[in-house]
Design an enzyme around this catalytic site. Structure first.
Site, short mmCIF file in Angstrom:
data_model
loop_
_atom_site.label_atom_id
_atom_site.label_comp_id
_atom_site.label_asym_id
_atom_site.label_seq_id
_atom_site.Cartn_x
_atom_site.Cartn_y
_atom_site.Cartn_z
N HIS A 363 0.83 -1.20 0.00
CA HIS A 363 0.00 0.00 0.00
C HIS A 363 0.87 1.25 0.00
O HIS A 363 0.57 2.24 -0.69
CB HIS A 363 -0.91 0.02 1.25
CG HIS A 363 -1.80 -1.17 1.35
ND1 HIS A 363 -2.45 -1.52 2.51
CD2 HIS A 363 -2.16 -2.11 0.43
CE1 HIS A 363 -3.17 -2.61 2.30
NE2 HIS A 363 -3.01 -2.99 1.06
N CYS A 676 0.87 -0.58 -19.86
CA CYS A 676 0.84 0.17 -18.61
C CYS A 676 1.71 -0.54 -17.57
O CYS A 676 1.59 -1.75 -17.40
CB CYS A 676 -0.60 0.26 -18.10
SG CYS A 676 -0.77 1.03 -16.49
#
Length: 746
Positions: A363, A676
């Site tokens: 995260h 990407c």
């Protein structure tokens, strides 16, 4: 009842405290400590070995060994019995030292007449300081009480070393936290930064390791433990659901109520330590165990105990997070680990982040990418070494951190930053130009985003749109599920800020390393290949529908583009698309406006999707190759695993051949295709991808300038020819050939 052993231990610690209080040089203090300890232990020898550098121990004081050996006898980590204690962090207790495995005779010390050997590590919170040794002529093993007494002395030595009680001449007696240090970690977000240390968890310093009144200290400890238990109960009561937070707090509660943990600290107090020192001794033991435990579950539990000890120390010392220190102008955050919400609280004030733990997909890494700040992970023990305000240099490209660097390193780093700044100035001159290669090929460069704060980069970077907006960040930084109206407002703001440029919203990509704090964590042997992304959405469609409704309402009649993550086969795409159609039908029935144009695509992150039926390629409206996941599955190399993640090259011929097959299939079906991922933002890789035929690349905003600059200077046809020649030669990777071409044509 106080035993004689405890009484003797308290007497020795009292003498040590008096020695510390005396006005004396560091060497004189060390000499007196060896004398006191040998006398108290009834041994002929007591010696203190301290680290002069990360790999070398030096004999710094001794009672009983030859005086001329002090500061002359040195040994490498792992060398001899002393080196073995230092390397393993484990006590060695033997009646016959010369017969012990690894024994090394040091003739200059005169130790050949001593048979018995007891060596204990001097360590503080897992950081190795040195080794404390007692020896005697009599052949005997030391008792458990004697071992314990020496461990307590070692703990006090470690604490006093931290406080600078033994500063003197020579490398081994240098003041701690003053030397230049280099940390080699891993790259989680590229970039370079120079600044000052800001500790996320300020250091707790124990200034009173020895206490006079054991009963008073025991009462202080019990009162602090009770406060801790109450605070954990309150946090647990306020924590919704049954997610990770609740599990961690349950583990806290278990440890806070552990009779064994409390008993060991009470025993330390009975032997003369203060309440704070008894907690820190337990914490140091836990950290030493942590460094030797490979089982992830046990490591997590030891982390819980470590966190609990920190909380208890803050209660006892009153040293909370609010220390009165002010955030420096150029803060570089240092932490063991950090959650996304905590990191976002710093907003864009941070120049960089350095973590002892973390991973490239954590995260914190996601937020660091969104904030466009360098992130280095696995910088082992940096929280023990860094102090607030220390100068620090972070090289996120190499995963290197320089703490308190000398002037030559600072000068070289400044030169590097200056060169990067000049390059950025050069990139601003081409910011508003189209990316067209030297042979006239148009390449579209998009940016990745995940926060509203990213959107100003859309214009300043020269990006033509947002190729990936990560919607999971808004779920990760909350302690409960966001409401549909909240999400609709946020997505509407994103579309407003984009000013008509295309934004591709990726639907919720959770699971694997991205676990929502308010959802039950599923224990899986291999989370990267498990229940994640679209698999979670299709099994729990309520959240998916809520998010799709929020996106449709945010568009409010404007064009909308979204893509589903981690599609592995046609059926998953068809089911997800069906959910989208249900949402559209419901919005029409409610009289709400639907998007004037809707494009629905998927990310291609699994090799299986590249071999899907023609029907899939005909139906899907666009594809975006998710390079990070696709590469790890193609090479079977976990990108969270530092042992293998750098082993395989993106420019490997087999991987490029696989990408070409995807490009070919999309060309046949006229399916728009983009790439990407991290590799899209690396200029060499981006040039090769464009030469293969990928004409749309999505990357972090800071990479757009360097990528555009390189592509505009070279012919994609010529680069393609170089790739073909390299392939025909049988090269494993085309990297070397492309690099040589760029050098020859610069």
């Amino acid at each position: 009842m106080v035993t004689n052993t405890e009484s003797e231990s308290r007497k020795l610690l009292g003498r040590l405290r008096d020695t510390m209080a005396e006005e004396a040089a560091g060497q004189a203090r060390l000499d007196k400590i060896t004398h006191l300890t040998a006398d108290s232990m009834g041994t002929e020898v007591c010696s203190i070995y301290l680290f002069r550098d990360a790999e070398t121990l030096e004999l710094c004081a001794s009672q009983g060994l030859k005086a001329e050996a002090v500061h002359q006898t040195r040994m490498k980590l792992g060398e001899g019995l002393v080196g073995r204690v230092a390397r393993t962090g484990k006590t060695i207790n033997t009646a016959d030292a010369p017969a012990e495995r690894g024994f090394r005779y040091m003739p200059e010390t005169g130790e050949e007449i001593y048979s018995s050997f007891l060596g204990v590590p001097i360590q503080r919170l897992g950081s190795k300081v040195g080794v404390l040794v007692v020896q005697s002529k009599q052949k005997r093993e030391f008792t458990s009480d004697e071992i314990y007494a020496l461990e307590v002395v070692a703990m006090v030595l470690a604490e006093m070393t931290e406080l600078g009680a033994f500063v003197g001449e020579g490398a081994a007696l240098k003041a701690r936290h003053t030397q230049s240090m280099l940390f080699r970690g891993g790259t989680a977000q590229e970039g370079s930064a120079m600044g000052r240390v800001w500790l996320h968890e300020p250091r707790v310093v124990v200034t009173n390791p020895v206490a006079d009144d054991p009963e008073k200290e025991r009462v202080r400890l019990l009162e602090a433990v009770e406060k801790l238990r109450v605070s954990v109960d309150e946090m647990l009561a306020d924590t919704p659901g049954e997610g990770d937070h609740a599990q961690v707090l349950e583990a806290y509660r278990m440890f806070a109520n552990s009779k064994g943990w409390l008993r060991r600290m009470e025993e330390d107090i009975a032997r003369g330590l203060s309440a704070e020192a008894s907690v820190e001794k337990e914490q140091s033991t836990a950290r030493a165990r942590m460094s030797q435990v490979s089982d992830p579950y046990l490591r997590d539990r030891l982390h819980d105990l470590d966190d609990l000890s920190n909380r208890l120390l803050r209660i006892l010392t009153g040293q909370g997070r609010q220390t009165g220190a002010e955030l420096p102008e150029d803060p570089i955050l240092i932490a063991r680990n950090i959650g996304p919400a905590e990191l976002l609280e710093y907003n864009r004030k941070l120049k960089a982040v350095v973590l002892e733990e973390g991973s490239v997909g954590s995260h914190a890494a996601i937020v660091a990418r969104a904030l466009a700040i360098p992130l280095v992970i696995h910088a082992d023990r940096i929280t023990n070494e860094a102090l607030n305000g220390d100068q620090i240099l972070v090289d996120g490209d190499q995963g290197i951190v320089h703490l308190r660097p000398d002037e030559t390193v600072v000068s070289a780093f400044r030169d590097k930053l200056a060169m990067q700044a000049k390059a950025q100035e050069r990139y601003t001159t081409i910011r508003d130009k189209e990316c067209i290669s030297a042979d006239g090929q148009r390449v579209h460069l998009l940016m990745n985003a995940g926060l509203m704060a990213d959107l100003p980069s859309l214009d300043s970077s020269g990006a033509e749109g947002v190729g990936l907006f990560r919607t999971e960040l808004q779920f990760l930084i909350r302690n409960k599920m966001p409401q549909r109206t909240e999400l609709a407002d946020l997505y509407a703001q994103v579309l407003d800020a984009a000013g008509g440029k295309r934004v591709i919203f990726r639907t919720l990509d959770i699971g694997s390393d991205k676990v929502l704090p308010y959802m039950r964590k599923v224990d899986e042997p291999n989370p990267a290949l498990g229940w994640r992304a679209i698999r979670v959405a299709l099994d729990r469609p309520g959240v998916m529908r809520m998010q799709l409704q929020a996106l449709v309402r945010a568009a409010n009649g404007r064009p909308l583009t979204l893509m589903f993550p981690f599609i592995a086969q046609y059926d998953e795409y068809a089911r997800a698309r069906e959910e989208m159609e249900k949402v559209l039908a419901r919005e029409r029935r409610l009289g709400h406006p639907v998007p004037s144009k809707l494009e629905v695509g998927t990310m291609l992150e699994t090799p299986s999707l590249a071999f899907a039926s023609r029907r899939f390629f005909d139906e899907v409206e666009f594809l975006s190759i998710g390079g990070n996941d696709l590469k790890q599955f193609f090479f079977a190399a976990d990108r969270e695993n530092e042992l293998v993640r750098r082993r395989y090259d993106t420019l490997n011929v087999s991987f490029l051949t696989f990408l070409e097959s995807i490009i070919h299939r999309c060309a046949q079906s006229k399916t728009p295709l983009s790439f990407c991922g991290e590799d899209a933002g690396r200029p060499i890789e981006a040039l090769v991808l464009a030469a293969l035929g990928l004409r749309t690349l999505s990357m972090r905003p800071a990479s757009i300038g360097p990528v555009k600059s390189l592509i505009m200077r070279y012919s994609l046809k010529e680069v393609r020819d170089v790739i073909e020649e390299s392939r025909l030669r049988g090269d494993q990777s085309v990297r070397q050939a492309v690099m040589e071409y760029l050098r020859d044509n610069s």
